[in-house]
Write an enzyme that holds these catalytic residues in place. Structure first.
Site, PDB file in Angstrom:
ATOM      1  N   ASN A  13       0.873  -1.179   0.000  1.00  0.00           N
ATOM      2  CA  ASN A  13       0.000   0.000   0.000  1.00  0.00           C
ATOM      3  C   ASN A  13       0.908   1.226   0.000  1.00  0.00           C
ATOM      4  O   ASN A  13       1.467   1.584   1.026  1.00  0.00           O
ATOM      5  CB  ASN A  13      -0.899  -0.035   1.254  1.00  0.00           C
ATOM      6  CG  ASN A  13      -1.728   1.226   1.412  1.00  0.00           C
ATOM      7  OD1 ASN A  13      -1.839   2.026   0.477  1.00  0.00           O
ATOM      8  ND2 ASN A  13      -2.319   1.420   2.579  1.00  0.00           N
ATOM      9  N   GLU A 175      -5.489  -4.633  10.776  1.00  0.00           N
ATOM     10  CA  GLU A 175      -4.412  -3.668  10.998  1.00  0.00           C
ATOM     11  C   GLU A 175      -4.663  -2.879  12.275  1.00  0.00           C
ATOM     12  O   GLU A 175      -5.477  -1.935  12.268  1.00  0.00           O
ATOM     13  CB  GLU A 175      -4.331  -2.680   9.837  1.00  0.00           C
ATOM     14  CG  GLU A 175      -4.081  -3.311   8.493  1.00  0.00           C
ATOM     15  CD  GLU A 175      -3.546  -2.285   7.496  1.00  0.00           C
ATOM     16  OE1 GLU A 175      -2.409  -2.427   7.068  1.00  0.00           O
ATOM     17  OE2 GLU A 175      -4.281  -1.325   7.184  1.00  0.00           O
ATOM     18  N   GLY A 181       2.481   2.534  10.629  1.00  0.00           N
ATOM     19  CA  GLY A 181       3.440   3.624  10.428  1.00  0.00           C
ATOM     20  C   GLY A 181       4.197   4.034  11.687  1.00  0.00           C
ATOM     21  O   GLY A 181       4.861   5.067  11.705  1.00  0.00           O
TER      22      GLY A 181
HETATM   23  P1  PGA Z   1       2.780   0.473   7.607  1.00  0.00           P
HETATM   24  O1  PGA Z   1       1.328   0.708   6.970  1.00  0.00           O
HETATM   25  O2  PGA Z   1       3.307  -0.828   7.082  1.00  0.00           O
HETATM   26  O3  PGA Z   1       3.602   1.658   7.154  1.00  0.00           O
HETATM   27  O4  PGA Z   1       2.603   0.421   9.097  1.00  0.00           O
HETATM   28  C1  PGA Z   1       0.434  -0.364   6.805  1.00  0.00           C
HETATM   29  C2  PGA Z   1      -0.877   0.123   6.232  1.00  0.00           C
HETATM   30  O5  PGA Z   1      -1.316   1.227   6.562  1.00  0.00           O
HETATM   31  O6  PGA Z   1      -1.509  -0.585   5.438  1.00  0.00           O
END
Ligand code: PGA
Length: 257
Positions: A13, A175, A181
């Site tokens: 993503n 998630e 993030g």
């Molecule tokens: P991340 O994001 O791997 O940067 O934590 C995952 C997402 O929002 O799908």
């Protein structure tokens, strides 16, 4: 009963990163780094910004790449007075195969609620693409003991009106919002426990066959150093990867776990 065979799905993503020129360089590097045999065991999708889709569609087609083209969002109507929106019908025309629905950033920043997410899931299926339905709790909800309930509600609402056969070929991404993030990944025990909650909810709303068939991804700070441990969990069938999908070397390492 034999263990069900679900092909893992690793999805990148990109969020609002990589313009179409950067996207072309990125996918070329990524494909160069992945051995062709890898696609026999893992499905790989990338979800770039809308403006990259046409360029990537052409490249994937001309170079016969095995990467699946995905989108991050769509509108549930086929067309109409919805300034700034893009319909599932338009995405289908670009050979998009998977569309993320209800990412926590869309829910929190752009006010998408369960009803809108459900309409999108139905629109994506209507146009013969696969929804990646996202769910997950905030840190506050987790600490208050409400994680299971939140996820159960989001999954049940997202799947309303979807036939059990369609549920079986859908993807759900669990998630935890506090892990997105932030560099903080859920422990594999917690991730497995929550993905089990998702599968049990699918069983309740769509039956055992759908629960066995559906692929459940974990997302939230997935990287090459933690992917193997997560993928070893029985109810985790893939990953939705944000930050670590932006760099070709790192994303190739995640896919090659
Ligand atoms: P991340 O994001 O791997 O940067 O934590 C995952 C997402 O929002 O799908």
């Amino acid at each position: 009963m034999a263990t069900p065979k679900r092909t893992p799905l690793i999805s990148g993503n990109w969020k609002m990163h990589h313009d179409h020129l950067e996207a072309i360089r990125m996918i070329q590097k990524l494909v160069f780094r992945l051995p062709v045999e890898i696609y026999k065991t893992v499905d790989v999708s990338i979800h770039p910004p809308f403006t990259d889709l046409r360029a990537l569609q052409t490249l994937i087609d001309v170079d016969q790449m095995s990467i699946l083209l995905g989108a991050q969002h769509c509108h549930f109507e086929d067309k109409g007075a919805y300034t700034g929106e893009v319909s599932a019908a338009f995405l289908k025309k670009l050979n998009v195969s998977l569309v993320i629905a209800g990412h926590s950033e869309r829910r929190e920043i752009f006010g998408e609620d369960d009803d809108m997410v459900n309409k999108k899931v139905l629109a994506i299926l209507k146009h013969e693409m696969t929804p990646i339905l996202c769910c997950g709790e905030t840190l506050h909800e987790r600490e208050a003991g409400g994680a299971d309930e939140k996820v159960q509600r989001q999954v049940a609402a997202g799947l309303a009106g979807v036939s059990p056969a369609d549920v079986a070929r859908l993807v759900i991404a669990y998630e935890p919002i506090w892990a997105i993030g932030t560099g903080k990944t859920a422990t594999s025990e917690d991730a497995q426990a929550m993905c089990r909650v998702v599968r049990d909810t699918v069983k309740d709303v769509a039956g055992a066959e759908a629960a066995t068939g559906i692929r459940i991804q974990y997302g939230g700070s997935v990287k090459s150093s933690n992917i193997a441990e997560l993928m070893a969990c029985p109810d985790i069938d893939g990953a939705l990867v944000g930050g670590a999908s932006l760099d070709a070397d790192e994303f190739a390492a995640v896919i090659s776990y």
